[in-house]
Design a protein around this motif. Sequence first.
Motif, short mmCIF file in Angstrom:
data_model
loop_
_atom_site.label_atom_id
_atom_site.label_comp_id
_atom_site.label_asym_id
_atom_site.label_seq_id
_atom_site.Cartn_x
_atom_site.Cartn_y
_atom_site.Cartn_z
N ASP A 163 82.79 41.73 29.48
CA ASP A 163 83.56 42.98 29.10
C ASP A 163 82.99 44.08 30.47
O ASP A 163 82.15 43.65 31.11
CB ASP A 163 83.05 43.57 28.02
N PRO A 164 83.80 45.17 30.66
CA PRO A 164 83.53 46.20 31.42
C PRO A 164 82.27 46.53 31.33
O PRO A 164 81.62 46.64 30.46
CB PRO A 164 84.51 47.30 31.26
N ASP A 165 81.42 47.09 32.78
CA ASP A 165 80.06 47.51 32.58
C ASP A 165 79.97 48.94 32.02
O ASP A 165 80.90 49.45 31.51
CB ASP A 165 79.23 47.26 33.88
N ALA A 166 78.85 49.69 31.84
CA ALA A 166 78.52 50.97 31.39
C ALA A 166 79.52 51.79 32.16
O ALA A 166 79.83 53.03 31.66
CB ALA A 166 77.15 51.07 31.39
N SER A 167 79.77 51.63 33.37
CA SER A 167 80.44 52.64 34.42
C SER A 167 81.91 52.37 34.25
O SER A 167 82.70 53.06 34.86
CB SER A 167 79.91 52.55 35.80
N GLU A 177 63.94 54.86 20.58
CA GLU A 177 64.91 55.90 21.32
C GLU A 177 63.93 56.29 22.61
O GLU A 177 62.83 56.00 22.67
CB GLU A 177 64.71 57.21 20.54
N THR A 178 64.52 56.46 23.66
CA THR A 178 64.19 57.18 24.82
C THR A 178 65.06 58.24 25.23
O THR A 178 65.99 58.50 25.04
CB THR A 178 64.18 56.06 25.97
N SER A 179 64.20 59.22 25.62
CA SER A 179 64.76 60.71 25.69
C SER A 179 65.14 60.80 27.33
O SER A 179 66.10 61.58 27.65
CB SER A 179 63.69 61.81 25.54
N ALA A 180 64.81 59.70 28.07
CA ALA A 180 65.56 59.67 29.55
C ALA A 180 65.73 58.14 29.82
O ALA A 180 65.26 57.39 29.37
CB ALA A 180 64.30 60.28 30.54
N ASP A 211 69.56 48.35 33.48
CA ASP A 211 68.78 49.57 33.12
C ASP A 211 68.94 49.86 31.71
O ASP A 211 69.82 49.35 30.84
CB ASP A 211 69.37 50.67 33.96
N LEU A 212 68.09 50.80 31.15
CA LEU A 212 68.33 51.28 29.72
C LEU A 212 68.75 52.71 29.78
O LEU A 212 67.93 53.44 30.60
CB LEU A 212 66.89 50.95 29.00
N ASP A 213 69.82 52.99 29.33
CA ASP A 213 70.12 54.43 29.17
C ASP A 213 69.28 55.20 28.15
O ASP A 213 68.58 54.66 27.44
CB ASP A 213 71.72 54.60 28.85
N SER A 214 69.44 56.45 28.47
CA SER A 214 68.50 57.15 27.60
C SER A 214 69.38 57.39 25.98
O SER A 214 70.38 56.91 25.80
CB SER A 214 68.74 58.71 27.90
N GLY A 215 68.60 57.37 25.23
CA GLY A 215 68.96 57.50 23.60
C GLY A 215 68.43 56.14 23.22
O GLY A 215 67.36 55.80 23.04
N THR A 216 69.36 55.62 22.21
CA THR A 216 68.80 54.30 21.43
C THR A 216 68.78 53.09 22.19
O THR A 216 69.64 52.74 22.82
CB THR A 216 69.93 53.97 20.27
#
Length: 494
Positions: A28-32, A311-314, A356-361
């Motif tokens: 699948d397409p990546d996060a970008s 959860e991560t805020s950053a 990488d891990l995005d902020s949030g869940t």
Amino acid sequence: MCAASVAASEPADRLVILHTNDTHSRIDPDASGRGGILRRQALIDSIRNAETNVLLVDAGDAVQGTLYYSLFGGEVERKMMNALGYDIQILGNHEFDNGMEALAREWKQLGASRLSTNYDLTDTPLDSIFKPYEIRTVGNRRIAFIAVNIDPDGMISAINSKGVKYLDGIKAANATAWHLKHNEKVDMVIALTHIGYAVAPGYTDMDLAGKSEDIDLIIGGHSHTLVNPSDPKSPEWFALNANGDSVIIAQSGSAGAYVGKVDINLSDLKVTTSVIPVDARLDDRINPAVADILQPYRSKVDSILSIPLAETSAPLLKADWGLVNLVSDLVMEVGTRLNGAPVDMAIMNRGGIRCDLDSGTITKGIVMQMLPFDNHVVVIDVSGADLLQAFEVMAGRKGDGVSGASAVIDPLTLTCAEALVGGKKIDPSRRYKVATIDYLALGGDFLSSLKNAVIEKRSDALLYDDVIGLLAEKSRMAVPIVPDTTVRMQIGAK
């Protein structure tokens, strides 16, 4: 070896070679929003419709990096690459990740020709699946392909590559290319490689080009390099060989974000290269029949990607060390629990962390994609002398993940000016308890000195399962997940 014809009955004045490398299960397409194998298929088909003679080749590491591989072991990638109609495929190092029995099971079902010029696979499950070269006839030209593979030592688990006999890549490539030019009378030799563009342990595409005489074109992989002649900031797209002639070098980045394109004028064998982005402009051309192949697998992947853990805020990023430090700290925590007492430090290679891990869940599926390999946390008993040697290797690649330790790297020599554990200089004569992963403990990623250590404890769970458990536990206890961007292996003075 097998010779095949590409539209031999039609006049041919050019050959187009489309190439991919290091797509790493990016179905699948990546996060970008880049990539996606259905878009890739649409792009490839559009070029096939416009051109008379097209070959599609892959330079290795088509697998490992998303849940499609973790859950289905290469089946999805194999079905999709068959659907896209790959003509030639070669091995990367990650093709071995599930062992040779699994690799043989999948690759026996590939529609593509399978090449390996410098692996002797006799008496392994891969015996008879691969050829050292292939000759394709296009018009009145004979075009030969060879495959140059990476040295497994220090890169591929010894268990997963047991029985593979490695032959020096440059010697094997040159000998085979000479035979093809002088005995088989081919017009052109193309090397498909998985050794890296310019900076890699062992030898690289640039080394191969510079030491060759009969190789005309290199289509590479492994280093995830985007070679784009239209970009003035791109790495060089050619090198001079031993005769002073130009050898074109092509590579299309990673994760399927681009498809490389090589145009060969068959009248004079002039080569031009380019890269084509794979993006949303192709969405309206996706083949529904190919999409249907994916649907059952995608449903399972999506269900796991949606399971929340913490959860991560950053954002937690490899680039600023926040993610590398987090994983290293978690490895140390697992090691301490295994040991029943605090360990001295932990080591985690950056290359073992794949996204990488995005902020949030933070979800279960994302952690599995971040740490996709079948690694286990181990506790080793290692001498200070061997530990110092491991720090030297890590310094040579500008640092890896450590916990409970720090180092200063000389910026000129990329050697360790200082290495500390628990705030004290490493004592070569002392023994240390180190938490790491079994791949590194067995000398993987070129940490060969760790093979001298004794593995005392080993987690029954895979690394990602241990990390999933710890993150869920921290969430229940309301322990915040925040990035620590301290550079623990720092280049230059503190």
